[in-house]
Each structure stands twice: as structure tokens, then as C-alpha cells.
Motif scaffolding. Sequence first.
Motif: not given
Lengths: 358, 358, 358, 358, 358
Positions: E216-237, E259-263
Motif C-alpha cells: 500500500r505504501n508503494l502505491l501511495i509513493l507511486r501516486r506521489g511521483i507519477w503525477p509529478q512526472r506529468d506535471a514536470i513534463n508540462i513545465l518542459i513542453r 521516471i527512475q523513482v517510478a521504475d
Amino acid sequence: MNRLFFKKHTKVGARPGTLVIHKDAEKPRIRIIRFTPDEHFDNQVETIEQIRDELSKDGVVWIDVQGMGDEALIRAIGDHFSIHMLALADVVNVPQRPKTESYDLHQLYISRMVSVDEDHQLEVEQISIFFGRNFVLTFQERFGDVLDPVRKRIRSKKGPMRKSGPDYLAYAIIDTIIDGYYPVLEQYGEYLEQLEARLVADATPKMLAQINRIKRNLLILRRGIWPQRDAINILIRDESPFIEDDTKVFFRDCHDHCIQVADVLETFRETAGALLSTYLSAIGNKQNEVMRMLTIMASIFIPLTFMAGIYGMNFEQMPELKRWWAYPALLSTMFLTAGGMLWYFKRLGWIWTRHDDD
Amino acid sequence: MNRLFFKKHTKVGARPGTLVIHKDAEKPRIRIIRFTPDEHFDNQVETIEQIRDELSKDGVVWIDVQGMGDEALIRAIGDHFSIHMLALADVVNVPQRPKTESYDLHQLYISRMVSVDEDHQLEVEQISIFFGRNFVLTFQERFGDVLDPVRKRIRSKKGPMRKSGPDYLAYAIIDTIIDGYYPVLEQYGEYLEQLEARLVADATPKMLAQINRIKRNLLILRRGIWPQRDAINILIRDESPFIEDDTKVFFRDCHDHCIQVADVLETFRETAGALLSTYLSAIGNKQNEVMRMLTIMASIFIPLTFMAGIYGMNFEQMPELKRWWAYPALLSTMFLTAGGMLWYFKRLGWIWTRHDDD
Amino acid sequence: MNRLFFKKHTKVGARPGTLVIHKDAEKPRIRIIRFTPDEHFDNQVETIEQIRDELSKDGVVWIDVQGMGDEALIRAIGDHFSIHMLALADVVNVPQRPKTESYDLHQLYISRMVSVDEDHQLEVEQISIFFGRNFVLTFQERFGDVLDPVRKRIRSKKGPMRKSGPDYLAYAIIDTIIDGYYPVLEQYGEYLEQLEARLVADATPKMLAQINRIKRNLLILRRGIWPQRDAINILIRDESPFIEDDTKVFFRDCHDHCIQVADVLETFRETAGALLSTYLSAIGNKQNEVMRMLTIMASIFIPLTFMAGIYGMNFEQMPELKRWWAYPALLSTMFLTAGGMLWYFKRLGWIWTRHDDD
Amino acid sequence: MNRLFFKKHTKVGARPGTLVIHKDAEKPRIRIIRFTPDEHFDNQVETIEQIRDELSKDGVVWIDVQGMGDEALIRAIGDHFSIHMLALADVVNVPQRPKTESYDLHQLYISRMVSVDEDHQLEVEQISIFFGRNFVLTFQERFGDVLDPVRKRIRSKKGPMRKSGPDYLAYAIIDTIIDGYYPVLEQYGEYLEQLEARLVADATPKMLAQINRIKRNLLILRRGIWPQRDAINILIRDESPFIEDDTKVFFRDCHDHCIQVADVLETFRETAGALLSTYLSAIGNKQNEVMRMLTIMASIFIPLTFMAGIYGMNFEQMPELKRWWAYPALLSTMFLTAGGMLWYFKRLGWIWTRHDDD
Amino acid sequence: MNRLFFKKHTKVGARPGTLVIHKDAEKPRIRIIRFTPDEHFDNQVETIEQIRDELSKDGVVWIDVQGMGDEALIRAIGDHFSIHMLALADVVNVPQRPKTESYDLHQLYISRMVSVDEDHQLEVEQISIFFGRNFVLTFQERFGDVLDPVRKRIRSKKGPMRKSGPDYLAYAIIDTIIDGYYPVLEQYGEYLEQLEARLVADATPKMLAQINRIKRNLLILRRGIWPQRDAINILIRDESPFIEDDTKVFFRDCHDHCIQVADVLETFRETAGALLSTYLSAIGNKQNEVMRMLTIMASIFIPLTFMAGIYGMNFEQMPELKRWWAYPALLSTMFLTAGGMLWYFKRLGWIWTRHDDD
């Protein structure tokens, strides 16, 4: 597990571009190969000046840096090739995810090399490749001869290598790295077959640990190859000024190999999953065998013991006890009962059944 | 397993375009069919000159090379048709992933043919198809008559074959290969039904191995058909100069077949997964049966043995021992107890219950 | 299972457009309905000429061909409507994947109709629908009254049917087919509920077979509805000359129904998956019950038997044997021991516990 | 389960636009709220004329229809607002999948409202929202006060409501519905925690049924929220003439809530899956306990019984039987044996071990 | 579990922009750092006026608000920076999903910070970052020193920080937050290894609870990092006016870290899944051991007890009873039988077998 992901990482909040040199890192050795269609030179160098020297001459120059143990030297090389500080950090702070990035003066391709030791333990090493107008610059974590086939092809004068630019040399290096996945796959394929063969006989927790370890290793391999597939795709699609159109068809071939490796990995992962279900069912089967043994023993002897118990009673009025034929008759009954049970178990297929011939 | 993925692969770091001829490879036989709407010729040839000869004549020429065992000849053919060295390597270094690639003088389509031997073992063979302005050039790994229906259709003059160009001939070949998946599916479908029928009776580890093998084979089939679906889609979408618009509707039909095959494979994979759960539950059910047998035997006889044990004691003051009715009374009690247990087990549905009629 | 996928398929390598008429196929019956806003005609016809006749008159003509057992007639119809040979093959060589294809003179929509017999066995039938400027041509595998509601709506003059063109009629047919999925879903929904209710009491291998069969049927239903969703989407999106803009909103409604059916199917598949886990846990629970019974019986009687065994020994010096109170004392001890065990098992919740009330 | 998907559906082949009024449907009550920045009116109305009356006045008019039990009235409302017959059918023939559709005179948004009763049973209700130039028209299945907070905000004059158009009112309604998912999630979250706490102690089939039911409810919740996410996205992206740009930022917020709800649902589904594996392992653990009890009892008493059996034999030559110390010696041996077994089981950790403290 | 998702949420139907201040929220402390390439100032402030004051001066101003416990102050800050009421609600009503949003006067980036306490319990905190022309405004839920490395880098004058604008400062803050995932991953990696090591020995329900909690904690971590990946991508694009092109390469680096954290998370989730199957198989293995013990004890002693029972019978005609050698002979037979059974079990590998050596 950690080892593969966290060999070293910078302190939280460290300035970007911080290089983390591991204390056991080997001192870098630099080898320069310069070639034109007609001649080729192969030198061990030690200083930036020697590199600069070679670069000023004709032909394609390949600077191969093996080992990361000298921050000053690596920074000097970075400065000389105008490498962005983040790119240089990616080179040193391994492991990075494989990727390609385009800079004004060169293209960066970060690759991941794999090998297997005799204990089926996966070894992973990062190779970072910069290639520009007239040079290819590679960084390897450790000394190694994995790129020797490329050097041999440079020497041999056959094939397009000597007539082509640094893009073709970069391709040759990347292709060699990706080809290196095949023998690893082969070993894991054989290992999976061994595990499968041993599994039914030997469904021990240690076996399960081995299955789980192989699954993890296959995952690590996938993490090594998938991003390279994407990176090579970018090399093919994007209009990089450092890649000739003629070279792209070679990268396309390389891309095909990535997909093929990924396909085989997928199949292996399915196989490993099948091993898991085989393992679990083997445990169930063992239990069945144990239970069957118990049931057979108990079903045969408990009724017999009961019969013996009957005639062990001390009632005064038990006329059977006095007949001379009573004892042999009971023994015969017991034999028949036991035989009947055995026949019944045989019919149920619990005993004297051969399942595994074919 | 390995055999299907690693029949042969080039040495790590080998020059691109290296051909790996397996030592058991059969010597190539070349068969040339040339046809115009009015006539058709069918020859066995041996040299490049003969091929060149045929190509210079009218009509569509189909050069079919069976067997890979002569590197010089294959290189000569490659040179004559200006085949890129990587394309030629893809032809020889099987297996490649099915794909299509467009070159200046021809289109390359790499296909994968499947068949099943009597032991349900999957055989996979690669056919590489080049087609250009007036020729189709095919390479097969081994001798075989799988393309005979196409030859027959060329001879028969019916249908659009004789009036169409090499694109239609290429379609006919690809369509024949993909049609070849249907009998394989049919066999696996029947095999799955057999396994399902035998499963409950015969939940042995060998059965599990068969389920796992069929799952692996279904996966291999999918790896054969999915990329072809994409490749045919590329043929339809891309504006290849070698494909007439009229032929595209035929490729569209072929594309539909690919999807249908993939759909059936998907269903079969689900079925194989269901077999697995049936297998695991069969193990559980067997265990239940064994346990039930044990429990019934033990529950009936252990109390009886206890009763017998009571009256086997040597107390001096056990008045029952002296009554004449005591022994028959105890025997009756034992019968009643046993009968009561049996009745109870019957009510629990553990014995004398028919489950499987319907 | 095979039956649904391979009822008949053409020989490998057969010429495209080959029609495979199954030997049991019913002779076609042709029914023609022609209607204008004001009148409508409903005839059974037998020849192509009659069809041509009707088509030359005013209004929308619906030619409904039921049964495939006459290749000549079907080819004649195909010729008359200029149906592409591949399209005609798709009509006859059922089952095809649902799809829509656009031709110059008509639009083809291949649909899949489902029904359930009383044994929960799924029946699947293909309906192929061509619609053009002034006609709708449908082919059904077998005789059937599934399209009667459409005929009734044509007769009734209410609603937009009589004032609309063939596109609306085609919509009405497709909508009726897709509506036909709802009763099937309803039946499977009820069946799933029945299975769920019976499962705990009756976790037999037959039950598992039923769960697996329902999962397979749900998969077949999904294969029937998903491609139709895509096909209808194409009808809505693409600018087909045969579909009026006003009709598209109706197709959009139809598209919504497809998605709804797919959603329900998805939920049912989850439910079926839950049934599987319930089944497996029911097996585990049964085993627990059996084991518990055994353990209770054994734990109570084995110690008692041991006690009896003690006093069955023949030592000369066993003073207890001679006391008058010894036998009653031992019996009391035995009662107390048995009672203690029962109390302990009660406290463990193994006996006399009600779990299932609520 | 069926209830949620098939409350009512039209007869197969019914004319599109057929309204299916359930016989238990409540008679509609119509409440009209009209507001301008300065004033607001709140009336119960009964006829179309009254609605028309209100619409002709200034300000935003919200017509809220609760209950579907009067086809004539609903058709009259539909006619008055020129609602397409299919849209009206979507309103009445619940449940529909949440969606938004754009018409000439209004935007339709079909939403799904959820609530939980005290028995953790999910209640689902459809709210259909039309909003146009100066009106919002909502249809609810049943009477209810779920939109009271919106009415209160209209009355309160604070916030942008009174100054905004019907689009903002529509947003407020949709936002209230989606906010309504949070308390439901909270209840299921607590329920999951309860289940988790009770699970190990109480791994009964009923427990499994509850886990499966919660999984199904989570699935239903997801089916309610995912399509709304898409629908709101369409409202934001598409250039609807009925939505001001200033309102879009509010819909964007609403969209975020949808994603958040979906995220939590996903986590809950994982948790429910974890409960399932906990349940299955609890069954396994229980079995272990039962087996252990049996094994301990049997292992201790069977050897002792054997020993007793030895000295119960009637051989004439058993010298031990005559020694005065034999009986006490045997009893001691038995005690020691039993003690040794207990010590061994203790060492194995089967008895007297505390696992669950921490 | 709930705690992480529902710390506080607004009442259903509340006005958008409602701020929910938790009663335990800490009073905000505001710290302002202002720097130019040459100087830097670091102050604790209390009022809006002081903030306004600092903003009017030269250089980049970082206003760091720690604690949410003063609605008036937070609204005042929001008003001063013209923060949209929904954005301000996102800041206060934590947790929000990480995201970035672009406003006229600033960019909003909502990030999620993670840490682990000594009991492997995950702590999650939201940091909201606004950055505009000359300022960065951050809101943290609680006091904390997690951004101290950024402050130190501002002080140190090295690196690009002092010479860059607020976009680089925002990058440095986000990068520090994302770097903070690595130590958390490291701890969970070690924890997973510990669990793996303890698992076979200690397959208790508590262990399963720990595995489920880590999942469950790993899932919470993923919920923390995945959207940030998208958000940073928006900042770049996206072409945000607040981000210089030179800074984008740094955000790209940050994106790689995501991405590395998500991996790694993905790998950990696989590992946790492997632990689950190890756990389940450990339960099965334990059961096997228990069963084996029982079977061995029963199989050895039940036949022996039976033999003893035979000679405990009271038949008058049992000649063996009278032979002097009978008793020793029976004892020998018993020994041999027991030895034979032991030898058989040894051969089956049930006893005296070492599995776990290597």
C-alpha cells in the motif's frame, strides 16, 4: 537488489551537476583510436592535451574512457567537449535510465550493458556515448573488453566502418552492446529449463527464491532494453545533425534487435510465471502424497487393530475365544480386509499407479 | 524453448550484414515461375544467369529459394536484386520478427509460417518475400510444399492472379501463410478440449507441464501473428509504389484474418488459464477426498477401538464382564455407533453422494 | 468452443472469394419489403428478376436473405448488387469479425447476433447488412424472427421509419441486434447469481466447469460487441454517402448501447472471477471442516484409548486394578477428559459455533 | 447486481425514443428556482404553462423535476425545451452511462449520484442536466435533498453563483454530485479497515462474500466516476456555446476531483485484493492450526498407546511383567516420552509460541 | 489508510474555494529569502506589509509559508499575489493530486513530499509552489527543514542559483523534493530484503499484514511521483512565460529522476508480490512438515500397535503365546518394521534430508 538501483546517489538537495565518485572507482584509462579510410592509430593517453592533439588531426577519433575514479580528469574532458554539467553528472552518477539527448555540439546516448556471472547473477554496467562531428567519446564504469569486436572491425578495413563517420562508429558500439543481451538471454533460457526440470522433484523454498530472483533479473533486463528501444527510435526519427541518413537503416536494424530481445524477455517472464504455478502445485502434490500415505496406513491398520481389540476384551461369555479355528479365522479375515483395502486404493489410483511415464 | 528464439545468432559485435549459415542448412533449390495472362513457365534453375534470363522476359517472375545452405549463391542473388546487406541478413539469420520494409527497388515482407507436428509441437519457419516491379523473390528456410496452392492458382488461369502484377502474387503468398494459422488453431483448440476433459481425472504434474507448454506455444503463435497484422497495415496505409490500389482491398482481407487469428488465440489463452485453475482445484479436491477417507475411517474405528479397550482392562471390579448379555450388547452398541457415524457422514454429503450427474 | 470459431473455413491457400457452403446450410428464402411513406409491400420472392423488379419501383427496398444453402443464387445476388467478391465471401464464410466497410455502391456492416438457449448455451449468428441508395440487403445464416420487430415498425407507420431512407432502416436492424444483447446479459446475470448462491454448498468440479464456461461465453459476447462499437463509430465519423446526418444521432445512441453492454460484460467478468476465488476458498473451507472433524475425533479418543490401554496391561504389580473404586474413577476421569477437550474445542470455535447467521 | 444494470430496459427492437416508465416510479414534482443577482424565487409548479411563464422572465431559471412517473408531463417538458427524443429516452430509461452531449439549444450532461445505506449497500441514482441560454433543467429519479446545498448557495448571495449564468449553476450541481462520492469513499474506507481487522479471526465464507461485494461496489463506483471525468473533460475542451471561459476553471477543479476519487478507488481496489489474499492465507493458517493439534495429540499418544499395548500382550514369557518396579518404570518412561515430544514441539515453535505480539 | 486520503475535505456542496483549516493546524511562520547575484537576506516576517516591502526590492524573493493555521493570513497572501480562489483552496485543502497549472501572473506547482519514520510508516506532505516574475511562494503543511539544502545553496553563491531567476529556484525546490524519494526507496528496499529473509522462518499473519502495508505504501509513493512526472513534463513542453529555456534542461533532469523513482517503485512492487507468493508457499510448506510428522508417527506406530493388539487377544488356541522365543521374536519384528519404515521415509526424502544448504 538495492545494489543495482542505488549504487550511489547524490545527497538530497545537492547542487545539480554534482559528481559522486565512488571510493572504489577505478582510475580512468583513456584509449584513443583514430582512423581514416586508409590508416588507423591506437594509443593509450593520459592528458587532455593528447586528446586535443588527436582531435586536431584528420579522421574519426574515438576516445574511450574506462573507469571513473578521477573527478578532475573527467571534468577536464567534459569541459573540453563542452559537455553540459547535467550530462556529465549522468555519465558519472550511474545508473541512469538509458536515453538519448541532443546537444548543440554532440548527441548523448546512455546505454546499459549486461552480463551474467557463473552463479546466474546479473551484472549491469552503464556506457555513455557522445558523438559529434568527428569524434566518439565513450565512458565505461570499469575496465573491460566488451568493445574489442568494434576495435577489431576498425582495424580490419572491411565493411563500411573505415569509410563512415562517427555516427556509424556510435552505431557499431550500441549494436555491440545490444547484441550482448543475446548470450545473457540464452543463459537465462537454459537456467529456466534447468529450474523447470528440477522443480517437481525439488519444490523447496530455495527453489522459489531462485524463481523470484530470475523474475527480478528479467525485470532488470527489461528496464535495460526498453528505454534503449525508445532512444534508438528517437535517433531514427529526429533530424539529428550528427546522424547521416545512410546510417539510419543500421539503427533501424538495431531497433529490431531491441524489440526481439524484449519479446524473448516477455516469453521468459511468462515461463517464470509458469514455474511459479508449477512450484505451488508441486507443494500441493507433495501434500497429497503425504496424506495418501497416512490415509492408507490408517485405513488398513485402524480396522485391524479394532478387530484385535474386540478379542482382547475380558468378557466371560465370548464363545469364539474357545474355538480352535477362531484365531486362524480372524487372521484370515484380517488379511482379507487388508487386501480389500489395498485393492480399493489401487482402484482409486492411490497406489501402484504410474503417472509420469510417456 | 530456446530453439525457437535462438536457432542461430551472430557473434556479439559481428559486422552488420554478417550471414550465419547453420551447418545443417539445406542447399538452396531455386524454382522460377514466370507467367503472363496467357502462358506460364515453371523451371528449376541453378545459376544467377538463369534468373537474370527469366527476369528479362515478359510477365511476372517468381523466384522461390528454398534452403539457405549456400552463402555465395545467396549473396549473388542479393547483389543481383540490389538487396541491402541488412535485409539479406534478416533473410538468412532467422528468426526475425515479422515486419515490412520499403526499399528503392522492392518491398520486403518477412513472414512467419507455423505448423504443428503430431505431438502438438509447434514448428515455426520464416519466409522472406521481396516484391518489385516485375518479380517476387521468396526465401524459405527449408524445402516445403506450403506454397503449392499458390502455384496451382497460377496454373489454373481462374481468378485475378494471371492478370495481376507481383503485388497480387505477394498477397497470395502472404494470405496462404496466414491461412496456415487456422489448422494450427484448430488443432490446439481440440487439444485444449482434450486436456480439459482429462484434467479432473488426471491432475498430474505432467498435465500441468502440458498446460504450460500449450500456453507457451500460444504465446509463440501470437508473436507470429501480431507483428504481421501491423506489417500488413503498413502495406495498406503507406503509399508503396509496388502495390496497386486494387490489391489493397485484398490485403485488407488478409488483415482481417490476422485479427481473427489473434482473437482466437486470446480466447485460447483464457481457456488455458482456466485449465490452470481447474488443475489447481483438482489437486485441492483430491486432497479433500483423501482427507475424507481418512476422517471417515478414523472417526468410525477410533471410538470403537476405545470401547473395545475399555473391556480389555484388567480391573477386578468390572461387573459388566460377567453378564452373559454384555458382549452382544457391546457389539450392538458398536454397530449402532458405526451406523450413526455413517448416517452423519451421509448427511454431510461426504459419502454416497453423486455430484457429477446432471 | 471450436464450433464458435471454426464452423467452416476455406482451404488453406484457396482463391480469395471462395465461398464455403456448409452441407447442412438451409436453402435461402428471400423476403422483400418495399415501403414508401404511404404504402408498404411484403413478398416472398425466389428469383433475381423479382428482386430487380422491386428495386426498379419507388421507395426503400429491404431484401432479406435467410439461409446460405445455394451458392448460385447468392453469387447471382452478389453480381446484381456489384458486391465485391471478398465482401461476398465475408457474408458466406461465417463467422467474421464484426466490421463495416465502404464500397462505391453500398456500405457493408457485419454484425453478430446472440441468444441463449435454456441450458445457458450461447448461440451466435452473423447478419451481414448492405445498404445503398434505395435498398438494404441482409443475409442471415438461418431462418429466424429476430428482425420481426423491425418489420412491425415498418408496417406501423409511426416513428421516422417510413419517412426515412435505407440508412435509418439499417440503423433499426443494427439497433435491434444490439438490443438483443440485453436479455442475454440479463440471463447470464441471473445465472451468475444462482451460481454464487449454490457455490459454497456445492463446490464441485462441475461447478468450476460451469464458471469457466460462463467466463468463456462472456468473452465471446465481448468479441461480439467490441468490434461493433468500433464499426458504429466508423459509421458516425466517416463521411459515408449512404448515411444522412440526421441518422447519425441514432447511430450515436446505438454506440452508447454498445458501450453499456461492454461495461456490464466487464462487471460480469469480474463477478465470474470472484466466483472462482469463492470456489477455491470453499474447497479450502471444506478441507478445514474435514480436518477439524478428524482432529476432534482423534484428540478425544486417542488419549482415552491410551488410558484404557494402561489398565489393559498385565503387570502383576498394578495395585489400582484391585481397588473397587478404580474402574468408576477411571471412567469418570475419561468423561472429564473428553468434556475438557470438548470445552477446549468449543472455545477455539471449532464446534457449536454459528458462523453464517446474520 | 442486476438491479443496478437492468432496472428497466426497452423491449428488444422497440422504436428509438420509447420511454419505459417503471410502474413504481414516483409522480414527478417540479420545483422552479429563478434568480437574478438581486432577487430569487422558489416555487413548486405543476404545469408546463407555469414553466413557460418563469422562463419568459428575467434571470437564470432552474427547473428541477424529481420523479419519472408521468410520461405525458415528461414528454411535454421535452417538447417545450425541444429535447431530442433520444436524449429524453436517456433521461427516463435509467441507468445510462454518464456522458455529455451537445445539442443546438442546450448541453446535456448525464451524471450518476451515489450514496451508501447503513448496510454498506450502494445506492445509485441518475441525474440528467440540460443547460441552455437562461435555464438549467434537471431530472432526478426520486425525490431527494441532495441538491439542497446548491439551493442554499443560490439563496445566500455569497460567491459567484448569483452573478453567473446557467453554466455556473450546472457546474455547482455537478460539483455537488461528485463531492458526494467522498463520504461514500470514506465509509468504504472504514468498512475495509473493519474487514481487515476482523479477517484473521473470522475467515468465514460470509467474510469472503463481503469482500467480493465491496469489490463489486468499488467497480460500480468506478463506472460512475470515470465516464464523468471524460464528460467534464469534453465540457472543458470543446467550444460549447453554453459554457463561459470563466466557468471552465471551475470545471477543471471538478475534473481534478474526479481523478482524485478514481485514485482513491484504485487504492481501495488494491486493498480489497489484499484482503482476499489475507483471507486465503487465513484459511491456510487455520488448517495449519488444526493439523498441528492433530499431529501433537497423535504423536504424543500413539507411541504411548503402543507401549501400553506391548505389556497388554499375553505371552507367557514376558519377564518384565513380574518385576515390582516394571509398572512404575513404564509409567515414568511414558512421562518422559510425552515430555520429550512436548519439548520437541516447543522447539519447532508449534506450541507455547507467541506470534502476534509486537 | 483513510488518513492519507481524507485528512480533511470540504462539506459536500460547499462553495468552491472554501478553505478547510484543520483545528490542529500549526500557525503559519513566514520566512523570506531575497537574493541578488551579490547579496542575500533571510528574514522571519509576520505581516503582509513586510512581504510587500521585500517584493518591491531588487532580486528574487522566496516567501516560504510553513503551517496553515491562520485562514485570514493565508487569504491575505492569496489576495496579494492574486491567487485564484480554487488554487488557494488546493493549497489549503490537502492532499491534492500533484499537478501544475498556469495562471496569468504565476505558475502553480503542487508537489508531494515523502518521508519514512522509524516504524516504516510513510509520511506525506504537500508543498505548493507558486512562481512568477520575481518571486517564489511556497506553502508547507508543517514546519520542517526539508528545504534547508536549497537555502544553503542560495547562501553559498556557487552554482547558477544566485544568477538565475525564480524558475531556477522553483526547480531547485522541486528537485530537492523529488530527491527526497530516494532515501525513502532505499529504506523500503532494505525493509523488503529484511522481510524476505524473515519470511520462510516466520510466515505469520502479521508478516502478511506487513507485506500488504508495504504494498500500500508503494502505491501511495507511486501516486506521489507519477503525477509529478506529468506535471514536470508540462513545465518542459508548454511555453510558460515564467520558465527560461535554460532552466528547462534542469527540469528535464528532474523528469528523468521521476521516471527512475517510478521504475524502482515498479520493481519493488514486483518484489512485494513475490513476497506474497513466498508467504503463501511457506504456509503450504509448514503444512507439509506438520503432515509429514503426523504421517511418520502414525505409519510407524499404528502397525506396531496392531501387532501388539494381536497378541493381546484372549483366544485359547494361540500357540505362539506359549513359545519362549515368541516375545523376543515379536519385539525384533517390530524393530525391523519400524526400521523399514524409517528407511522408506528416508528414501522418500521426508526425514534426514537437508534442503537448504547450497
